[in-house]
Design an enzyme around this catalytic site. Structure first.
Site, PDB file in Angstrom:
ATOM      1  N   GLY A  87       0.834  -1.196   0.000  1.00  0.00           N
ATOM      2  CA  GLY A  87       0.000   0.000   0.000  1.00  0.00           C
ATOM      3  C   GLY A  87       0.869   1.247   0.000  1.00  0.00           C
ATOM      4  N   GLY A 111      -0.092  -4.741   0.844  1.00  0.00           N
ATOM      5  CA  GLY A 111      -1.319  -4.516   0.074  1.00  0.00           C
ATOM      6  C   GLY A 111      -1.434  -5.376  -1.166  1.00  0.00           C
ATOM      7  CD  GLU A 151       2.640  -5.949   6.413  1.00  0.00           C
ATOM      8  OE1 GLU A 151       2.128  -5.806   5.297  1.00  0.00           O
ATOM      9  OE2 GLU A 151       3.160  -7.022   6.783  1.00  0.00           O
ATOM     10  CG  ASP A 210      -2.798  -4.315   6.702  1.00  0.00           C
ATOM     11  OD1 ASP A 210      -1.771  -4.690   6.109  1.00  0.00           O
ATOM     12  OD2 ASP A 210      -3.383  -3.244   6.434  1.00  0.00           O
TER      13      ASP A 210
END
Length: 382
Positions: free
Chosen positions: A94, A142, A165, A173
């Protein structure tokens, strides 16, 4: 010069700069960030930001989601293929820097990005048409969310998978709490805490990809998929299996973690992150020492959140995991480690973050509990 005159000069300069920028944008041909095409009866999504390794931003999410839903309910569309432009990356993650800047000043992008990204992840996970992600190149964060929940994920020798992350004060996530604990043994927890990178055929061996096909065969594979007449999932599987059978590259190499799988299961089986670190330090093997060293560099808060996320996610549906992860994302936006992690890894690149708290034992259970608590009417609804 008076303050008023100074201010008006500054405003004028800013305006001129803005006009120059707008003029440049209008005069130069700006490539769309995502290409959405219909090829025969196939919907094709191409992430088209090769200069930034196809990093996913809110604009792209807002284009992909409605188109995917349209194709899913459209009787003229049989399947969906998603891929990345440029040959280096499927999607490297992301657009975290934009989210960081927004989070610092309380801009709603810090909420909207995660909310809409997770809604798209869920749409991929529930898509009724065959959804094929060609993860040819870097696939992280992402990018994993755009692929792993789909029915088919095709890795190549150029695939580089990781969920890194915890190194930037975040957590794995995009539904990581759903797919990671469902990998063999404690492999998912190991990948989540350490950010270990899997390459090529190993991405399939780990269970992240469903198939392995040599990169040079991907254009032919795409053509064959597009040419299928009213394909069922079985038809798609048959084509992918055929291409996989023809791809012998690296087939003689063992899985990179083969000799460590029993160690991972043993060392990462503990009731807490502190317990895992203790296991690693007590073990004394080179492998264990290396993992202990890696974990010592990660955000202690992130490690504890991630451990709990995977523990809970193992028995939850994808939808419930995404609701949980949205709460966690907003907790990270309220905290300080995420901003410090992005500074150290992506902005200043000194790789030397100052975590707060700086030690695992200083991260209280209560502070972890708070990260998982409901946001009330601001909770994610799917």
């Amino acid at each position: 010069m008076s303050i008023t005159a100074l201010a008006s000069t500054f405003r004028l300069r800013s305006l001129c700069r803005l006009q120059r920028l707008q003029g440049h944008m209008m005069s130069s041909h700006v490539e769309p960030e995502v290409l959405l095409e219909k090829v025969g009866r196939t919907g094709v999504i191409t992430m088209n930001r090769p200069k930034v390794l196809n990093a996913l931003n809110l604009n792209m999410i807002r284009q992909i989601y409605p188109q995917l839903k349209k194709w899913e309910s459209d009787s003229d569309t049989d399947l969906v293929i998603i891929r990345g432009a440029g040959g280096k990356a499927f999607c490297a993650g992301g657009d975290i820097r934009a989210v960081t800047e927004a989070g610092k000043v309380g801009d709603p992008l810090a909420q909207d990005f995660f909310r809409e990204e997770y809604i798209l992840n869920n749409a991929i996970g529930t898509c009724r048409k065959p959804y094929i992600a060609l993860i040819d190149g870097i696939t992280m964060g992402g990018g994993v969310g755009l692929s792993v929940h789909g029915q088919f994920r095709v890795a190549t020798e150029k695939t580089l998978f990781a969920m890194p992350e915890t190194a930037i004060g975040l957590f794995p996530d995009v539904g990581g709490g759903y797919f990671l604990p469902r990998l063999q043994g404690r492999l998912g927890l190991f990948l989540a805490l350490t950010g270990f990178r899997l390459k090529g055929r190993d991405v399939q061996r780990a269970g992240v990809a469903t198939h392995f096909v040599e990169s040079k065969k991907i254009p032919d594979l795409e053509k064959e998929l597009v040419d299928l007449k009213s394909p069922s999932a079985e038809d798609v599987t048959r084509v992918l299996d055929t291409y996989q059978t023809q791809s012998s590259l690296d087939s003689e190499k063992p899985f990179v973690l083969d000799k460590h799988m029993s160690d991972i299961d043993r060392l990462f089986s503990s009731g807490s992150v502190e317990g895992i670190v203790q296991n690693l330090k007590a073990d004394g093997s080179e492998f264990a020492k290396k993992q202990a060293e890696i974990l010592s560099k990660m955000s202690p808060t992130s490690l504890k959140i991630t451990y709990r996320q995977l523990q809970a996610g193992a028995t939850l549906s994808l939808q419930d995991v995404l609701v949980m992860e949205y709460r966690l994302s907003q907790a990270c936006m309220r905290g300080c480690d995420f901003y410090e992690g992005v500074r150290a890894v992506l902005v200043d690149r000194d790789q030397n973050p100052t975590w707060n708290p700086s030690a695992l034992e200083d991260v209280s259970d209560q502070s972890v509990d708070q990260c998982f608590s409901s946001l009330g009417e601001k909770d994610l609804t799917l």
